[in-house]
Motif scaffolding. Structure first.
Motif, mmCIF file in Angstrom:
data_model
loop_
_atom_site.group_PDB
_atom_site.id
_atom_site.type_symbol
_atom_site.label_atom_id
_atom_site.label_comp_id
_atom_site.label_asym_id
_atom_site.label_seq_id
_atom_site.Cartn_x
_atom_site.Cartn_y
_atom_site.Cartn_z
ATOM 1 N N THR A 74 0.800 -1.223 0.000
ATOM 2 C CA THR A 74 0.000 0.000 0.000
ATOM 3 C C THR A 74 0.831 1.271 0.000
ATOM 4 O O THR A 74 0.295 2.358 -0.201
ATOM 5 N N ARG A 75 2.132 1.162 0.190
ATOM 6 C CA ARG A 75 2.966 2.366 0.210
ATOM 7 C C ARG A 75 2.951 3.077 -1.137
ATOM 8 O O ARG A 75 3.060 4.306 -1.202
ATOM 9 N N GLU B 294 -6.754 8.608 -6.066
ATOM 10 C CA GLU B 294 -6.328 8.931 -4.706
ATOM 11 C C GLU B 294 -5.231 7.945 -4.324
ATOM 12 O O GLU B 294 -5.244 6.787 -4.769
ATOM 13 N N ARG B 295 -4.333 8.398 -3.511
ATOM 14 C CA ARG B 295 -3.304 7.495 -3.017
ATOM 15 C C ARG B 295 -3.912 6.583 -1.947
ATOM 16 O O ARG B 295 -4.604 7.059 -1.043
ATOM 17 N N LEU B 296 -3.672 5.294 -2.072
ATOM 18 C CA LEU B 296 -4.232 4.323 -1.128
ATOM 19 C C LEU B 296 -3.553 4.461 0.222
ATOM 20 O O LEU B 296 -2.330 4.466 0.317
ATOM 21 N N LYS B 297 -4.363 4.560 1.260
ATOM 22 C CA LYS B 297 -3.844 4.667 2.627
ATOM 23 C C LYS B 297 -3.924 3.316 3.323
ATOM 24 O O LYS B 297 -4.813 2.508 3.035
ATOM 25 N N GLU B 298 -3.020 3.100 4.227
ATOM 26 C CA GLU B 298 -2.957 1.836 4.967
ATOM 27 C C GLU B 298 -4.285 1.573 5.668
ATOM 28 O O GLU B 298 -4.846 2.436 6.337
ATOM 29 N N MET C 145 -7.204 1.018 4.274
ATOM 30 C CA MET C 145 -8.392 1.377 3.504
ATOM 31 C C MET C 145 -8.676 0.316 2.457
ATOM 32 O O MET C 145 -7.763 -0.292 1.891
#
Length: 200
Positions: free
Chosen positions: A41-42, A113-117, A119
């Protein structure tokens, strides 16, 4: 005793008629999430295209890879008909894609959107789009970074100004990068006041 033996025999016959297969109706199976368990996910983006048309997945992933040219490649997974997961393998590559937005496939903007840990990429909201805006008609007395920043925040959320905005003697317009909400109307013009008397 005879009555007890009769009751036991009836119970044994009742159990014998039971089938293990009948119990399957009461089982609940959890959805297999192993397909996303290996995702880092980073360096992931979750995106969709601004269209109601069906996206050609194969053509899209080849097109985006050719535009981005990430050094270590990019893995693309289709989560829904118009929702995609883009997995990069280095911070430099994902940052270049984020900074280079907006991107298009055909005539359709890619919103991501950037994937967040923690989510879920299938349900996380995608509401923002970063775009470059040209600022025209700014008077000489209003040409400052503060004014450009304030205008950017009026349009949406200021991200950055063009590095060449204040280079050279004369510019016909300034450029500012802003984040806009997809469901909010665009703002075409605004008035700026200086010293309570001068307007632009």
């Amino acid at each position: 005793m005879a009555g007890q033996r009769h009751d036991v025999r009836e119970m044994e016959e009742s159990f014998a008629r039971c089938s293990i297969e009948d119990e399957k109706q009461g089982l609940v199976y959890a959805e297999d999430s192993s397909e996303l368990s290996e995702i880092d996910t980073r360096w992931c983006l979750v995106g969709m295209f601004l269209t109601e048309s069906t996206i050609d997945f194969q053509a899209m992933q080849h097109k985006m890879a050719s535009l981005w040219r990430p050094g270590k490649g990019v893995y693309v997974k289709q989560l829904e008909p118009n929702r995609f997961l883009f997995q990069f393998y280095h911070e430099i590559n994902i940052k270049r894609v984020c900074d280079g937005s907006p991107w298009m496939f055909g005539r359709f903007h890619l919103v991501f959107e950037r994937l967040k840990e923690g989510m879920d990429p299938r349900t996380m909201p995608i509401n923002n789009l970063d775009i470059w805006v040209q600022l025209h008609g700014i008077g000489t007395g209003f040409m400052s970074q503060r004014v450009v920043t304030d205008i950017g925040n009026h349009i949406g959320k200021f991200v950055e100004g063009d590095a060449n905005n204040f280079v050279g003697v004369w510019r016909e317009y300034f450029r500012v990068r802003v984040t806009i909400l997809l469901h909010s109307p665009l703002k075409r013009r605004m008035k700026i006041m200086k010293n309570a008397t001068e307007w632009c």
